[in-house]
Design an enzyme around this catalytic site. Structure first.
Site, short mmCIF file in Angstrom:
data_model
loop_
_atom_site.label_atom_id
_atom_site.label_comp_id
_atom_site.label_asym_id
_atom_site.label_seq_id
_atom_site.Cartn_x
_atom_site.Cartn_y
_atom_site.Cartn_z
N GLY A 11 3.66 0.98 1.00
CA GLY A 11 2.22 1.03 0.77
C GLY A 11 1.76 -0.07 -0.17
O GLY A 11 2.56 -0.81 -0.74
N TYR A 62 -0.44 10.28 1.93
CA TYR A 62 -1.14 10.28 3.21
C TYR A 62 -2.56 9.86 2.91
O TYR A 62 -3.33 10.61 2.31
CB TYR A 62 -1.08 11.68 3.84
CG TYR A 62 -1.58 11.75 5.26
CD1 TYR A 62 -2.93 11.61 5.55
CD2 TYR A 62 -0.70 11.94 6.31
CE1 TYR A 62 -3.40 11.67 6.86
CE2 TYR A 62 -1.16 12.02 7.63
CZ TYR A 62 -2.50 11.89 7.89
OH TYR A 62 -2.96 11.96 9.19
N TYR A 126 -8.25 15.26 2.73
CA TYR A 126 -7.52 14.31 1.88
C TYR A 126 -7.68 14.66 0.41
O TYR A 126 -6.70 14.77 -0.33
CB TYR A 126 -8.03 12.90 2.16
CG TYR A 126 -7.52 11.87 1.19
CD1 TYR A 126 -6.16 11.53 1.15
CD2 TYR A 126 -8.38 11.22 0.29
CE1 TYR A 126 -5.68 10.59 0.25
CE2 TYR A 126 -7.91 10.28 -0.60
CZ TYR A 126 -6.56 9.97 -0.62
OH TYR A 126 -6.09 9.04 -1.52
N LYS A 130 -4.74 16.07 -2.17
CA LYS A 130 -4.40 15.32 -3.38
C LYS A 130 -4.57 16.19 -4.62
O LYS A 130 -3.77 16.12 -5.56
CB LYS A 130 -5.26 14.06 -3.49
CG LYS A 130 -4.97 12.99 -2.44
CD LYS A 130 -3.56 12.43 -2.55
CE LYS A 130 -3.37 11.55 -3.75
NZ LYS A 130 -2.02 10.93 -3.78
#
Length: 302
Positions: A11, A62, A126, A130
């Site tokens: 990433g 993700y 998302y 998180k």
């Protein structure tokens, strides 16, 4: 030798960390899903048992916000269950866990910038996953540092800057949201922060207390309660202004500002994602994201 385990190598943040941490004199194990699946409890336990890290830097995540709405289980595994497994092993070894989170844990309805103690209320999968990751870490550990950041860009991989550079070569209008506000953040600055935290932990100087920190790019952004930040459209204009130095007039700049409702993305996003960095600024001051944008454009155009 001081040992560091880094996840999410492929990433943006993982690659930036690799570029800045290899020459620090530490024994560093870089991993990604092909070498360590953080959602596999047996793999995680085996790596910790063999390597025995002093510090774990979790850069895995993700991050496809829209896809997460339909791929809920995968987002939960990577963003919540993975950090939980890492936290369990860190607790067993007494390792420090450095974990990255996001402004998406907030609903964006504040009239001021978000501080670390504001109440989370995520609007999408998302953000919810998180937040779950944060909660699992806090339930398992006292030795942790969570870095909440926003709008990460770099010369690595796919991000808003590289997407805009790609679209600049097309003649079609580019529709950009103009009513969501945040703070662009250079991945290299996040990597430098991690290096500084690790040095502090190794030296036991105590500059960084365990807990949550906001960290995002600075240009007046997020550093006063009345600051409005920048919109995605503002960010796009800044990208094209820098590109114009290399390709004067060639990219067309067919930018059109649209509202969140007009853009109609799958996931609901917070309109105010501006993080207040007052807590971390005396220790490690956020740098001007516009200067870092110039650096990224220069590398990309070289």
């Amino acid at each position: 030798m001081y040992r560091l385990l880094v996840t999410g190598l492929k990433g943006q943040i993982g690659q930036a960390i690799k570029d800045r941490i290899e020459h620090q004199g530490w024994d560093v194990l870089f991993t990604d899903i092909d070498t360590l699946d953080i959602t596999n409890d047996e793999q995680v336990a085996a790596v910790f048992k063999a390597f025995k890290p002093d510090v774990v830097i979790n850069a895995a995540g993700y991050t496809d916000v829209d896809r997460a709405e339909h791929d809920v289980a995968a987002a939960e595994y990577v963003n919540a269950y993975g950090p939980y497994l890492l936290a369990i092993q860190c607790h067993k070894l007494g390792s420090l866990l450095i974990h990255f989170s996001t402004e998406y844990i907030f609903n964006g309805r504040n009239h001021s910038t978000y501080v670390e103690t504001d109440t989370p209320a995520p609007l999408n999968v998302y953000g919810r996953t998180k937040l779950q990751g944060e909660q699992y870490i806090k339930a398992c550990l006292s030795h942790y540092i969570i870095i909440r950041t926003s709008w990460v860009f770099s010369e690595y991989g796919r991000n808003f800057v590289t997407t805009m550079l790609s679209l600049s070569r097309k003649d079609a209008p580019i529709r950009i949201v103009n009513d969501q506000f945040g703070c662009p953040t250079y991945a290299g600055d996040l990597a430098n922060l991690v290096v500084d935290i690790t040095k502090d932990h190794q030296a036991e100087t105590g500059r960084y207390q365990f807990g949550d920190y906001n960290f995002c790019g600075d240009s007046g952004c997020g550093n006063s309660s009345g600051d409005s930040g920048v919109s995605w459209l503002d960010f796009a204009y800044a990208i094209f202004d820098e590109l114009d130095k290399y390709q004067p007039g060639e990219q067309g700049r067919n930018l059109t500002g649209v509202t969140t409702e007009e853009y109609a993305s799958i996931a609901i996003r917070p309109k105010n994602g501006i993080l207040n960095c007052h807590k971390i600024s005396p220790i490690f001051r956020p740098l001007d994201w516009r200067r870092k944008l110039r650096h990224v454009i220069a590398i990309t155009m070289a």
